[in-house]
Design a protein around this motif. Structure first.
Motif, PDB file in Angstrom:
ATOM      1  N   ALA A   1       0.825  -1.212   0.000  1.00 13.66           N
ATOM      2  CA  ALA A   1       0.000   0.000   0.000  1.00 13.66           C
ATOM      3  C   ALA A   1       0.858   1.259   0.000  1.00 13.66           C
ATOM      4  O   ALA A   1       0.550   2.241  -0.697  1.00 13.66           O
ATOM      5  N   ALA A   2       1.946   1.242   0.772  1.00 19.98           N
ATOM      6  CA  ALA A   2       2.831   2.406   0.820  1.00 19.98           C
ATOM      7  C   ALA A   2       3.516   2.625  -0.526  1.00 19.98           C
ATOM      8  O   ALA A   2       3.592   3.756  -1.024  1.00 19.98           O
ATOM      9  N   ALA A   3       4.012   1.548  -1.142  1.00 23.03           N
ATOM     10  CA  ALA A   3       4.682   1.678  -2.435  1.00 23.03           C
ATOM     11  C   ALA A   3       3.725   2.196  -3.501  1.00 23.03           C
ATOM     12  O   ALA A   3       4.091   3.055  -4.330  1.00 23.03           O
ATOM     13  N   GLU A   4       2.497   1.713  -3.488  1.00 21.76           N
ATOM     14  CA  GLU A   4       1.501   2.171  -4.456  1.00 21.76           C
ATOM     15  C   GLU A   4       1.151   3.642  -4.226  1.00 21.76           C
ATOM     16  O   GLU A   4       0.970   4.405  -5.188  1.00 21.76           O
ATOM     17  N   SER A   5       1.081   4.046  -2.964  1.00 14.14           N
ATOM     18  CA  SER A   5       0.790   5.454  -2.650  1.00 14.14           C
ATOM     19  C   SER A   5       1.915   6.354  -3.119  1.00 14.14           C
ATOM     20  O   SER A   5       1.684   7.457  -3.641  1.00 14.14           O
ATOM     21  N   ILE A   6       3.152   5.891  -2.949  1.00 12.05           N
ATOM     22  CA  ILE A   6       4.311   6.663  -3.406  1.00 12.05           C
ATOM     23  C   ILE A   6       4.296   6.796  -4.923  1.00 12.05           C
ATOM     24  O   ILE A   6       4.517   7.887  -5.475  1.00 12.05           O
ATOM     25  N   ALA A   7       4.018   5.691  -5.612  1.00  7.88           N
ATOM     26  CA  ALA A   7       3.959   5.731  -7.080  1.00  7.88           C
ATOM     27  C   ALA A   7       2.901   6.720  -7.554  1.00  7.88           C
ATOM     28  O   ALA A   7       3.116   7.464  -8.525  1.00  7.88           O
ATOM     29  N   ARG A   8       1.764   6.718  -6.870  1.00  2.64           N
ATOM     30  CA  ARG A   8       0.697   7.654  -7.262  1.00  2.64           C
ATOM     31  C   ARG A   8       1.121   9.100  -7.019  1.00  2.64           C
ATOM     32  O   ARG A   8       0.868   9.973  -7.854  1.00  2.64           O
ATOM     33  N   GLU A   9       1.786   9.351  -5.900  1.00  3.90           N
ATOM     34  CA  GLU A   9       2.268  10.705  -5.623  1.00  3.90           C
ATOM     35  C   GLU A   9       3.303  11.144  -6.661  1.00  3.90           C
ATOM     36  O   GLU A   9       3.446  12.340  -6.937  1.00  3.90           O
ATOM     37  N   MET A  10       4.007  10.181  -7.244  1.00  6.47           N
ATOM     38  CA  MET A  10       5.027  10.505  -8.237  1.00  6.47           C
ATOM     39  C   MET A  10       4.472  10.506  -9.663  1.00  6.47           C
ATOM     40  O   MET A  10       5.227  10.533 -10.635  1.00  6.47           O
ATOM     41  N   GLY A  11       3.142  10.454  -9.777  1.00  7.34           N
ATOM     42  CA  GLY A  11       2.522  10.650 -11.074  1.00  7.34           C
ATOM     43  C   GLY A  11       1.875   9.459 -11.725  1.00  7.34           C
ATOM     44  O   GLY A  11       1.318   9.578 -12.830  1.00  7.34           O
ATOM     45  N   ASN A  12       1.911   8.303 -11.100  1.00  6.91           N
ATOM     46  CA  ASN A  12       1.288   7.112 -11.683  1.00  6.91           C
ATOM     47  C   ASN A  12      -0.199   7.104 -11.328  1.00  6.91           C
ATOM     48  O   ASN A  12      -0.594   6.717 -10.230  1.00  6.91           O
ATOM     49  N   GLU A  13      -1.037   7.504 -12.277  1.00  3.50           N
ATOM     50  CA  GLU A  13      -2.476   7.591 -12.011  1.00  3.50           C
ATOM     51  C   GLU A  13      -3.205   6.278 -12.269  1.00  3.50           C
ATOM     52  O   GLU A  13      -4.412   6.178 -12.057  1.00  3.50           O
ATOM     53  N   ASP A  14      -2.470   5.261 -12.696  1.00  2.00           N
ATOM     54  CA  ASP A  14      -3.090   3.960 -12.965  1.00  2.00           C
ATOM     55  C   ASP A  14      -3.144   3.063 -11.730  1.00  2.00           C
ATOM     56  O   ASP A  14      -3.769   2.003 -11.763  1.00  2.00           O
ATOM     57  N   VAL A  15      -2.482   3.470 -10.679  1.00  2.00           N
ATOM     58  CA  VAL A  15      -2.479   2.675  -9.459  1.00  2.00           C
ATOM     59  C   VAL A  15      -3.435   3.308  -8.450  1.00  2.00           C
ATOM     60  O   VAL A  15      -3.511   4.533  -8.334  1.00  2.00           O
ATOM     61  N   HIS A  16      -4.178   2.456  -7.742  1.00  2.00           N
ATOM     62  CA  HIS A  16      -5.198   2.954  -6.809  1.00  2.00           C
ATOM     63  C   HIS A  16      -5.039   2.256  -5.458  1.00  2.00           C
ATOM     64  O   HIS A  16      -5.680   1.240  -5.187  1.00  2.00           O
ATOM     65  N   PRO A  17      -4.163   2.765  -4.604  1.00  2.00           N
ATOM     66  CA  PRO A  17      -3.903   2.120  -3.310  1.00  2.00           C
ATOM     67  C   PRO A  17      -5.122   2.153  -2.391  1.00  2.00           C
ATOM     68  O   PRO A  17      -5.947   3.064  -2.467  1.00  2.00           O
ATOM     69  N   HIS A  18      -5.216   1.133  -1.540  1.00  2.00           N
ATOM     70  CA  HIS A  18      -6.286   1.048  -0.559  1.00  2.00           C
ATOM     71  C   HIS A  18      -5.688   1.047   0.839  1.00  2.00           C
ATOM     72  O   HIS A  18      -4.674   0.380   1.083  1.00  2.00           O
ATOM     73  N   PRO A  19      -6.303   1.758   1.768  1.00  2.00           N
ATOM     74  CA  PRO A  19      -5.784   1.764   3.144  1.00  2.00           C
ATOM     75  C   PRO A  19      -5.982   0.404   3.809  1.00  2.00           C
ATOM     76  O   PRO A  19      -6.881  -0.362   3.440  1.00  2.00           O
ATOM     77  N   LEU A  20      -5.141   0.112   4.771  1.00  2.00           N
ATOM     78  CA  LEU A  20      -5.224  -1.147   5.502  1.00  2.00           C
ATOM     79  C   LEU A  20      -6.484  -1.191   6.355  1.00  2.00           C
ATOM     80  O   LEU A  20      -6.793  -0.250   7.086  1.00  2.00           O
ATOM     81  N   ASN A  21      -7.228  -2.286   6.246  1.00  5.40           N
ATOM     82  CA  ASN A  21      -8.405  -2.517   7.085  1.00  5.40           C
ATOM     83  C   ASN A  21      -8.007  -3.496   8.182  1.00  5.40           C
ATOM     84  O   ASN A  21      -7.880  -4.699   7.953  1.00  5.40           O
ATOM     85  N   ARG A  22      -7.793  -2.981   9.374  1.00  5.68           N
ATOM     86  CA  ARG A  22      -7.294  -3.820  10.464  1.00  5.68           C
ATOM     87  C   ARG A  22      -8.310  -4.858  10.922  1.00  5.68           C
ATOM     88  O   ARG A  22      -7.950  -5.832  11.585  1.00  5.68           O
ATOM     89  N   ASN A  23      -9.590  -4.677  10.576  1.00  4.91           N
ATOM     90  CA  ASN A  23     -10.612  -5.638  10.980  1.00  4.91           C
ATOM     91  C   ASN A  23     -10.600  -6.912  10.135  1.00  4.91           C
ATOM     92  O   ASN A  23     -11.315  -7.861  10.448  1.00  4.91           O
ATOM     93  N   THR A  24      -9.818  -6.916   9.064  1.00  4.71           N
ATOM     94  CA  THR A  24      -9.778  -8.107   8.209  1.00  4.71           C
ATOM     95  C   THR A  24      -8.391  -8.748   8.201  1.00  4.71           C
ATOM     96  O   THR A  24      -8.038  -9.466   7.263  1.00  4.71           O
ATOM     97  N   ILE A  25      -7.611  -8.508   9.241  1.00  8.74           N
ATOM     98  CA  ILE A  25      -6.285  -9.109   9.341  1.00  8.74           C
ATOM     99  C   ILE A  25      -6.390 -10.397  10.157  1.00  8.74           C
ATOM    100  O   ILE A  25      -6.704 -10.359  11.351  1.00  8.74           O
ATOM    101  N   PRO A  26      -6.142 -11.557   9.556  1.00  9.78           N
ATOM    102  CA  PRO A  26      -6.226 -12.803  10.318  1.00  9.78           C
ATOM    103  C   PRO A  26      -5.004 -12.996  11.214  1.00  9.78           C
ATOM    104  O   PRO A  26      -3.918 -12.477  10.925  1.00  9.78           O
ATOM    105  N   ALA A  27      -5.199 -13.728  12.291  1.00  8.45           N
ATOM    106  CA  ALA A  27      -4.107 -14.072  13.202  1.00  8.45           C
ATOM    107  C   ALA A  27      -4.023 -15.585  13.318  1.00  8.45           C
ATOM    108  O   ALA A  27      -5.054 -16.267  13.382  1.00  8.45           O
ATOM    109  N   CYS A  28      -2.803 -16.114  13.349  1.00  2.00           N
ATOM    110  CA  CYS A  28      -2.603 -17.567  13.408  1.00  2.00           C
ATOM    111  C   CYS A  28      -1.548 -17.913  14.458  1.00  2.00           C
ATOM    112  O   CYS A  28      -0.520 -17.244  14.549  1.00  2.00           O
ATOM    113  N   THR A  29      -1.811 -18.958  15.230  1.00  2.00           N
ATOM    114  CA  THR A  29      -0.848 -19.485  16.190  1.00  2.00           C
ATOM    115  C   THR A  29      -0.683 -20.971  15.907  1.00  2.00           C
ATOM    116  O   THR A  29      -1.668 -21.715  15.862  1.00  2.00           O
ATOM    117  N   TYR A  30       0.581 -21.400  15.729  1.00  2.00           N
ATOM    118  CA  TYR A  30       0.856 -22.741  15.219  1.00  2.00           C
ATOM    119  C   TYR A  30       1.228 -23.726  16.324  1.00  2.00           C
ATOM    120  O   TYR A  30       2.145 -24.528  16.185  1.00  2.00           O
TER     121      TYR A  30
END
Length: 470
Positions: free
Chosen positions: A327-356
């Motif tokens: 997401a950060a790399a895509e945001s940087i690319a967009r700030e540098m003029g790449n209008e074809d990339v559309h970054p999305h912010p992280l949704n912390r409610n959809t991050i899975p957790a696993c313990t092995y």
């Protein structure tokens, strides 16, 4: 003259190297700075090699219980040195894979200590000297390290961090594990399977305290059945070491302090971000307990400076770091003029957790308690492994799947699992949450038979009193 890049990533863990690759894919001239090993802690000393260790312990467990499957085996022994050697080999193979990915994507690699000396400028130092590189954007991905007990810092002999526990000098005979998060529980499970006498101490009132309460209770019963001693509401007041072991002063839930003897101890009480000595002091960055504060795309309060992974607020998970990196790399690319990339912010409610551990734990979203605290009128479904044909056939009938829905809207609020291979199953619910699915879509989905995944369907049906196999 300093080398100049569009993007420089400081740190090559699962957040850093993904950020670098994504930046390069988007046409950014990219470099990465790493002080130790490409792949960072996760690949070299964390997620991957620990799973290799746990796999060996799992196979050993099955061999010891071969009779349960109609098989005979004798003379079974665990060779700790060989187990560790296999784990280190897995880490080495993946480290070499990251080096290949850097070359494939045209990413410049600078090995050494990186430090921000001016806005957009880093100094990289190693045994051969130092050099300066400049970048329009810098992503800080320096990760974190294990926290020490202030009165008993890890010495690698009797008191271990996770790194010491991964390459032990000897097999512990009587092991104290301080902390019952994912790292503590996984090492407790590993060493218990290999024959150590294990005690877990947790200051809070239940183990794996971030998980749903039903999961915590089930795991405790399972681990105690396996022979692990568990002390909750309990703290370690002091540790004295000797050449032959250690003595720990442990205060129980009633406030009584007693002395206990162990051969070794593993400290697993959390992490500390690696944000010191990298030049952040004069960058105007907001920090909290050493963690860099960011927005949903990884931006700090300073232009051109970004941060991701374990050096920013949690959850501190490798897959969360990777997502942040992209997401950060895509945001940087967009700030540098790449209008074809559309970054999305992280949704912390959809991050899975696993313990092995054994049995495994996996979860996503709100627990039943946090859903109620958030004001939801909840509807809960449960389905046990014992009701699933595939689980019985596998000899893995221990566990259950729990789903939490909003009773009014049918929204899937959370899912919580314990049992065989649940770390693989959880992604189904994670996709469901990302797609904002409701109980109706899940109930109308066809699940294959015979599979463990059928329990996911049954758990949803159970929330409506419609479970078919229990």
């Amino acid at each position: 003259m300093a080398d100049k890049f569009d993007l420089v990533v400081l740190g090559s863990g699962p957040g850093g190297y993904v950020a670098a690759i994504r930046g390069a894919q988007l046409g950014l001239k990219t470099a990465i700075v790493e002080r130790e090993l490409l792949g960072g802690i996760c690949l070299n000393w964390g997620c991957i090699p620990t799973k290799a260790l746990l796999r060996s312990a799992e196979i050993f467990h099955y061999m010891q219980n071969a009779g349960d499957y109609g098989l005979k085996a004798s003379g079974i022994e665990a060779d700790l040195d060989a187990v560790v050697k296999r784990s280190r080999g897995v880490a080495k193979q993946l480290n070499q894979g990251i080096a290949h990915l850097m070359k494939k994507n045209g990413i410049a690699v600078f090995m050494g200590e990186g430090k921000i000396v001016d806005p957009g400028k880093l100094e990289v130092s190693n045994d051969e000297g130092s050099q300066e590189i400049t970048a329009s954007h810098i992503i800080i991905a320096t990760g974190a390290r294990a926290r020490d007990l202030p009165f008993a810092p890890a010495d690698g002999k009797r008191i271990w961090t996770y790194r010491h526990a991964m390459t032990p000098r000897e097999m512990p005979s009587k092991l104290l594990v301080i902390g019952s998060g994912a790292i503590g529980i996984e090492f407790a499970s590993f060493y218990n399977d290999l024959g150590a006498d294990v005690t877990i101490v947790e200051m809070l009132d239940r183990i794996v305290p971030v998980e749903d309460e039903d999961i915590s209770a089930f795991l405790r019963k399972s681990l105690e059945k396996q022979g692990i001693r568990i002390l909750t509401g309990t703290g370690v007041e002091g540790i004295e070491t000797s050449d032959h072991g250690l003595r720990a002063s442990i205060k129980d839930v009633d406030g009584k302090v007693a002395e206990h003897e162990f051969s070794h101890a593993i400290i697993a009480i959390g992490i500390q971000p690696n944000t010191e000595n990298i030049g952040l002091e004069d960058q105007g960055i907001e920090m909290e307990r050493g963690f860099i504060q960011i927005d949903g795309f990884g931006r700090t309060g300073t232009e051109g400076l970004w941060a991701i992974g374990d050096c920013v607020p949690g959850p501190w998970l490798a897959h969360k770091a990777s997502h942040e990196g992209a997401a950060a790399a895509e945001s940087i690319a967009r700030e540098m003029g790449n209008e074809d990339v559309h970054p999305h912010p992280l949704n912390r409610n959809t991050i899975p957790a696993c313990t092995y551990c054994h049995p495994q734990i996996a979860s996503v979203g709100l627990t039943e308690a946090t859903a109620r605290e958030a004001g939801h009128d909840v509807k809960v479904g449960n389905f046990p492994f014992i009701g699933n044909g595939k689980a019985i056939a596998l000899g893995e009938a221990e566990g259950f799947i729990k789903t939490v829905f909003d009773a009014k809207t049918g929204e899937l609020l959370g899912a919580h699992m314990i049992g065989a291979e649940v770390t693989e199953l959880i992604q189904g619910y994670t996709i469901g949450k990302e797609l904002e699915t409701t109980e109706a879509e899940l109930m109308n989905t066809v699940f294959p038979h015979p599979t463990l995944s059928e329990m996911m369907h049954e758990s949803v049906l159970s929330a409506h009193g419609r479970a078919l196999h229990i």
